[in-house]
Design a protein around this motif. Structure first.
Motif, PDB file in Angstrom:
ATOM      1  N   PRO A 146       2.261   3.695   0.908  1.00  0.00           N
ATOM      2  CA  PRO A 146       1.551   3.242   2.111  1.00  0.00           C
ATOM      3  C   PRO A 146       0.175   2.648   1.801  1.00  0.00           C
ATOM      4  CG  PRO A 146       2.516   5.402   2.485  1.00  0.00           C
ATOM      5  CD  PRO A 146       2.684   5.097   1.025  1.00  0.00           C
ATOM      6  N   LEU A 147      -0.523   3.235   0.823  1.00  0.00           N
ATOM      7  CA  LEU A 147      -1.829   2.696   0.430  1.00  0.00           C
ATOM      8  C   LEU A 147      -1.684   1.288  -0.148  1.00  0.00           C
ATOM      9  CD1 LEU A 147      -3.667   5.743  -1.202  1.00  0.00           C
ATOM     10  CD2 LEU A 147      -4.326   4.521   0.868  1.00  0.00           C
ATOM     11  N   PHE A 148      -0.624   1.084  -0.917  1.00  0.00           N
ATOM     12  CA  PHE A 148      -0.380  -0.236  -1.493  1.00  0.00           C
ATOM     13  C   PHE A 148      -0.216  -1.280  -0.388  1.00  0.00           C
ATOM     14  CE2 PHE A 148       2.809  -3.435  -2.689  1.00  0.00           C
ATOM     15  CZ  PHE A 148       2.112  -4.087  -3.696  1.00  0.00           C
ATOM     16  N   PHE A 149       0.552  -0.939   0.658  1.00  0.00           N
ATOM     17  CA  PHE A 149       0.751  -1.867   1.764  1.00  0.00           C
ATOM     18  C   PHE A 149      -0.573  -2.190   2.465  1.00  0.00           C
ATOM     19  CE2 PHE A 149       5.271  -0.054   2.137  1.00  0.00           C
ATOM     20  CZ  PHE A 149       5.749  -1.023   1.270  1.00  0.00           C
ATOM     21  N   ILE A 150      -1.414  -1.168   2.648  1.00  0.00           N
ATOM     22  CA  ILE A 150      -2.707  -1.378   3.303  1.00  0.00           C
ATOM     23  C   ILE A 150      -3.589  -2.296   2.459  1.00  0.00           C
ATOM     24  CG2 ILE A 150      -4.853  -0.247   4.028  1.00  0.00           C
ATOM     25  CD1 ILE A 150      -3.122   2.221   4.744  1.00  0.00           C
ATOM     26  N   PHE A 151      -3.670  -2.010   1.161  1.00  0.00           N
ATOM     27  CA  PHE A 151      -4.485  -2.850   0.276  1.00  0.00           C
ATOM     28  C   PHE A 151      -3.905  -4.253   0.162  1.00  0.00           C
ATOM     29  CE2 PHE A 151      -5.911   1.301  -1.641  1.00  0.00           C
ATOM     30  CZ  PHE A 151      -7.231   1.174  -1.227  1.00  0.00           C
ATOM     31  N   LEU A 152      -2.579  -4.357   0.222  1.00  0.00           N
ATOM     32  CA  LEU A 152      -1.936  -5.672   0.159  1.00  0.00           C
ATOM     33  C   LEU A 152      -2.336  -6.529   1.362  1.00  0.00           C
ATOM     34  CD1 LEU A 152       0.026  -7.574  -1.266  1.00  0.00           C
ATOM     35  CD2 LEU A 152       1.883  -6.498   0.020  1.00  0.00           C
ATOM     36  N   LEU A 153      -2.393  -5.917   2.536  1.00  0.00           N
ATOM     37  CA  LEU A 153      -2.816  -6.647   3.738  1.00  0.00           C
ATOM     38  C   LEU A 153      -4.261  -7.120   3.595  1.00  0.00           C
ATOM     39  CD1 LEU A 153      -1.245  -4.456   6.574  1.00  0.00           C
ATOM     40  CD2 LEU A 153      -0.560  -6.751   5.897  1.00  0.00           C
ATOM     41  N   PHE A 154      -5.127  -6.226   3.120  1.00  0.00           N
ATOM     42  CA  PHE A 154      -6.544  -6.570   2.988  1.00  0.00           C
ATOM     43  C   PHE A 154      -6.761  -7.633   1.919  1.00  0.00           C
ATOM     44  CE2 PHE A 154     -10.645  -5.847   0.863  1.00  0.00           C
ATOM     45  CZ  PHE A 154     -11.505  -6.098   1.934  1.00  0.00           C
ATOM     46  N   VAL A 155      -6.190  -7.400   0.731  1.00  0.00           N
ATOM     47  CA  VAL A 155      -6.341  -8.342  -0.374  1.00  0.00           C
ATOM     48  C   VAL A 155      -5.701  -9.680  -0.017  1.00  0.00           C
ATOM     49  CG1 VAL A 155      -5.716  -8.824  -2.773  1.00  0.00           C
ATOM     50  CG2 VAL A 155      -6.499  -6.551  -2.137  1.00  0.00           C
ATOM     51  N   GLY A 156      -4.522  -9.629   0.634  1.00  0.00           N
ATOM     52  CA  GLY A 156      -3.840 -10.854   1.031  1.00  0.00           C
ATOM     53  C   GLY A 156      -4.658 -11.686   1.999  1.00  0.00           C
ATOM     54  N   ALA A 157      -5.341 -11.002   2.935  1.00  0.00           N
ATOM     55  CA  ALA A 157      -6.178 -11.727   3.897  1.00  0.00           C
ATOM     56  C   ALA A 157      -7.345 -12.420   3.196  1.00  0.00           C
ATOM     57  CB  ALA A 157      -6.695 -10.759   4.961  1.00  0.00           C
ATOM     58  N   VAL A 158      -8.026 -11.691   2.312  1.00  0.00           N
ATOM     59  CA  VAL A 158      -9.161 -12.263   1.579  1.00  0.00           C
ATOM     60  C   VAL A 158      -8.686 -13.399   0.674  1.00  0.00           C
ATOM     61  CG1 VAL A 158     -10.963 -11.785  -0.119  1.00  0.00           C
ATOM     62  CG2 VAL A 158     -10.460 -10.110   1.663  1.00  0.00           C
ATOM     63  N   TYR A 159      -7.584 -13.160  -0.037  1.00  0.00           N
ATOM     64  CA  TYR A 159      -7.024 -14.174  -0.938  1.00  0.00           C
ATOM     65  C   TYR A 159      -6.622 -15.430  -0.169  1.00  0.00           C
ATOM     66  CZ  TYR A 159      -3.579 -16.318  -4.084  1.00  0.00           C
ATOM     67  OH  TYR A 159      -2.861 -17.190  -4.852  1.00  0.00           O
ATOM     68  N   LEU A 170       8.186  -7.682  -2.762  1.00  0.00           N
ATOM     69  CA  LEU A 170       7.835  -6.510  -1.965  1.00  0.00           C
ATOM     70  C   LEU A 170       8.864  -5.401  -2.142  1.00  0.00           C
ATOM     71  CD1 LEU A 170       5.642  -5.589  -0.022  1.00  0.00           C
ATOM     72  CD2 LEU A 170       7.044  -6.424   1.868  1.00  0.00           C
ATOM     73  N   MET A 171      10.138  -5.763  -2.163  1.00  0.00           N
ATOM     74  CA  MET A 171      11.193  -4.765  -2.393  1.00  0.00           C
ATOM     75  C   MET A 171      11.063  -4.158  -3.791  1.00  0.00           C
ATOM     76  SD  MET A 171      14.617  -6.308  -0.555  1.00  0.00           S
ATOM     77  CE  MET A 171      14.479  -7.973  -1.205  1.00  0.00           C
ATOM     78  N   GLY A 172      10.748  -5.008  -4.774  1.00  0.00           N
ATOM     79  CA  GLY A 172      10.578  -4.518  -6.136  1.00  0.00           C
ATOM     80  C   GLY A 172       9.404  -3.565  -6.261  1.00  0.00           C
ATOM     81  N   MET A 173       8.289  -3.898  -5.582  1.00  0.00           N
ATOM     82  CA  MET A 173       7.121  -3.021  -5.637  1.00  0.00           C
ATOM     83  C   MET A 173       7.404  -1.692  -4.947  1.00  0.00           C
ATOM     84  SD  MET A 173       4.968  -4.691  -7.378  1.00  0.00           S
ATOM     85  CE  MET A 173       3.607  -3.558  -7.182  1.00  0.00           C
ATOM     86  N   GLY A 174       8.170  -1.750  -3.844  1.00  0.00           N
ATOM     87  CA  GLY A 174       8.523  -0.508  -3.156  1.00  0.00           C
ATOM     88  C   GLY A 174       9.368   0.400  -4.045  1.00  0.00           C
ATOM     89  N   ALA A 175      10.313  -0.192  -4.772  1.00  0.00           N
ATOM     90  CA  ALA A 175      11.147   0.594  -5.683  1.00  0.00           C
ATOM     91  C   ALA A 175      10.340   1.093  -6.877  1.00  0.00           C
ATOM     92  CB  ALA A 175      12.318  -0.262  -6.159  1.00  0.00           C
ATOM     93  N   SER A 176       9.377   0.289  -7.335  1.00  0.00           N
ATOM     94  CA  SER A 176       8.586   0.650  -8.512  1.00  0.00           C
ATOM     95  C   SER A 176       7.619   1.799  -8.211  1.00  0.00           C
ATOM     96  CB  SER A 176       7.808  -0.578  -8.998  1.00  0.00           C
ATOM     97  OG  SER A 176       6.938  -0.237 -10.039  1.00  0.00           O
ATOM     98  N   ILE A 177       6.919   1.693  -7.066  1.00  0.00           N
ATOM     99  CA  ILE A 177       5.934   2.729  -6.721  1.00  0.00           C
ATOM    100  C   ILE A 177       6.642   3.959  -6.178  1.00  0.00           C
ATOM    101  CG2 ILE A 177       3.947   3.282  -5.256  1.00  0.00           C
ATOM    102  CD1 ILE A 177       3.254   0.288  -5.313  1.00  0.00           C
ATOM    103  N   GLY A 178       7.531   3.739  -5.208  1.00  0.00           N
ATOM    104  CA  GLY A 178       8.332   4.833  -4.655  1.00  0.00           C
ATOM    105  C   GLY A 178       7.515   5.877  -3.909  1.00  0.00           C
ATOM    106  N   ILE A 179       8.206   6.905  -3.439  1.00  0.00           N
ATOM    107  CA  ILE A 179       7.573   8.040  -2.755  1.00  0.00           C
ATOM    108  C   ILE A 179       8.107   9.318  -3.383  1.00  0.00           C
ATOM    109  CG2 ILE A 179       7.294   9.275  -0.563  1.00  0.00           C
ATOM    110  CD1 ILE A 179       7.603   6.637   0.891  1.00  0.00           C
ATOM    111  N   THR A 180       7.232  10.096  -3.986  1.00  0.00           N
ATOM    112  CA  THR A 180       7.657  11.335  -4.649  1.00  0.00           C
ATOM    113  C   THR A 180       8.031  12.396  -3.612  1.00  0.00           C
ATOM    114  OG1 THR A 180       5.357  12.079  -4.774  1.00  0.00           O
ATOM    115  CG2 THR A 180       6.219  10.875  -6.657  1.00  0.00           C
ATOM    116  N   TYR A 181       9.009  13.193  -3.957  1.00  0.00           N
ATOM    117  CA  TYR A 181       9.429  14.301  -3.094  1.00  0.00           C
ATOM    118  C   TYR A 181       9.759  15.506  -3.964  1.00  0.00           C
ATOM    119  CZ  TYR A 181      11.794  16.915   0.546  1.00  0.00           C
ATOM    120  OH  TYR A 181      12.130  17.886   1.453  1.00  0.00           O
ATOM    121  N   PRO A 182       9.254  16.714  -3.656  1.00  0.00           N
ATOM    122  CA  PRO A 182       8.398  17.072  -2.511  1.00  0.00           C
ATOM    123  C   PRO A 182       7.086  16.277  -2.509  1.00  0.00           C
ATOM    124  CG  PRO A 182       9.120  19.022  -3.739  1.00  0.00           C
ATOM    125  CD  PRO A 182       9.485  17.847  -4.557  1.00  0.00           C
TER     126      PRO A 182
END
Length: 205
Positions: free
Chosen positions: A29-42, A8-20
């Motif tokens: 944030p979308l990755f975390f949401i999809f991870l929750l959904f996919v994780g539940a189904v999986y 999870l830490m690696g994915m956060g560093a890999s995807i990151g948040i662009t600024y501006p």
């Protein structure tokens, strides 16, 4: 141990948040949401496979839990009937007719699988840091361990007990290997953010 947290830490560093901030800034944030959904189904699919492979034991345990919680059946029935009545006046409530009993029986099924298929006796010498101890360990009427996540110091103590022939194995709670759900969630993010370029990368020209 803690492999999911490290990924999870690696994915956060890999995807990151662009600024501006740009539309791509919301990928994490979308990755975390999809991870929750996919994780539940999986997770549900994984547990269904476990239950199907051990059908006899699962059905026996499930029936025992049904009998143990008979009183809740009446509550579920009342709530379902109320949902049907409310739906006659407001159709938006129709999902509750299905979700209320589904949630209850699914919760029972998950608890059966967790109790019987996620606990194993593991030799002391095969333990690793991050294993989940699922029992209380007492030696000479002295409690040494409560259920917990094992750390390096815990492993050293357990190995000492093993060398003294006081303990050979312990009850460990295994989890579901969720690593594939990280991959599936990441693929969804890639396809949603830039589907055309993703498709072009697989073309032979």
């Amino acid at each position: 141990g803690g492999g999911d947290s490290k990924i999870l830490m690696g994915m956060g560093a890999s995807i990151g948040i662009t600024y501006p901030f740009t539309p791509q800034s919301f990928n994490l944030p979308l990755f975390f949401i999809f991870l929750l959904f996919v994780g539940a189904v999986y997770g549900l699919i994984w547990m269904l496979i476990l239950a199907s492979r051990n059908k006899t034991l699962f059905l026996k345990t499930f029936n025992q839990k049904l009998n143990l919680h008979k009183h809740i059946h009446y509550l579920i029935l009342i709530l379902t009937l109320l949902s049907i009545i409310i739906t006659l006046f407001s159709p938006l409530f129709w999902p509750f007719i299905i979700l209320i009993p589904l949630f209850f029986y699914l919760l029972l099924a998950v608890s059966c699988i967790e109790e019987h298929f996620f606990h194993i006796q593991k030799p002391i010498l095969h333990l690793t840091e991050g294993d989940w101890l699922a029992q209380t360990i007492s030696i000479n009427n002295r409690t040494l361990f409560q259920p917990k996540t094992l750390e390096k110091s815990d492993l050293a103590t357990l190995k000492t007990l093993h060398s003294q022939n006081k303990l050979s194995a312990v009850l460990i709670k295994e989890g579901i290997p969720f690593l594939p759900s990280f991959l599936f969630a990441y693929i969804i993010i890639i396809l949603l953010t830039n589907p055309l370029s993703t498709i072009l990368t697989f073309l032979p020209f």
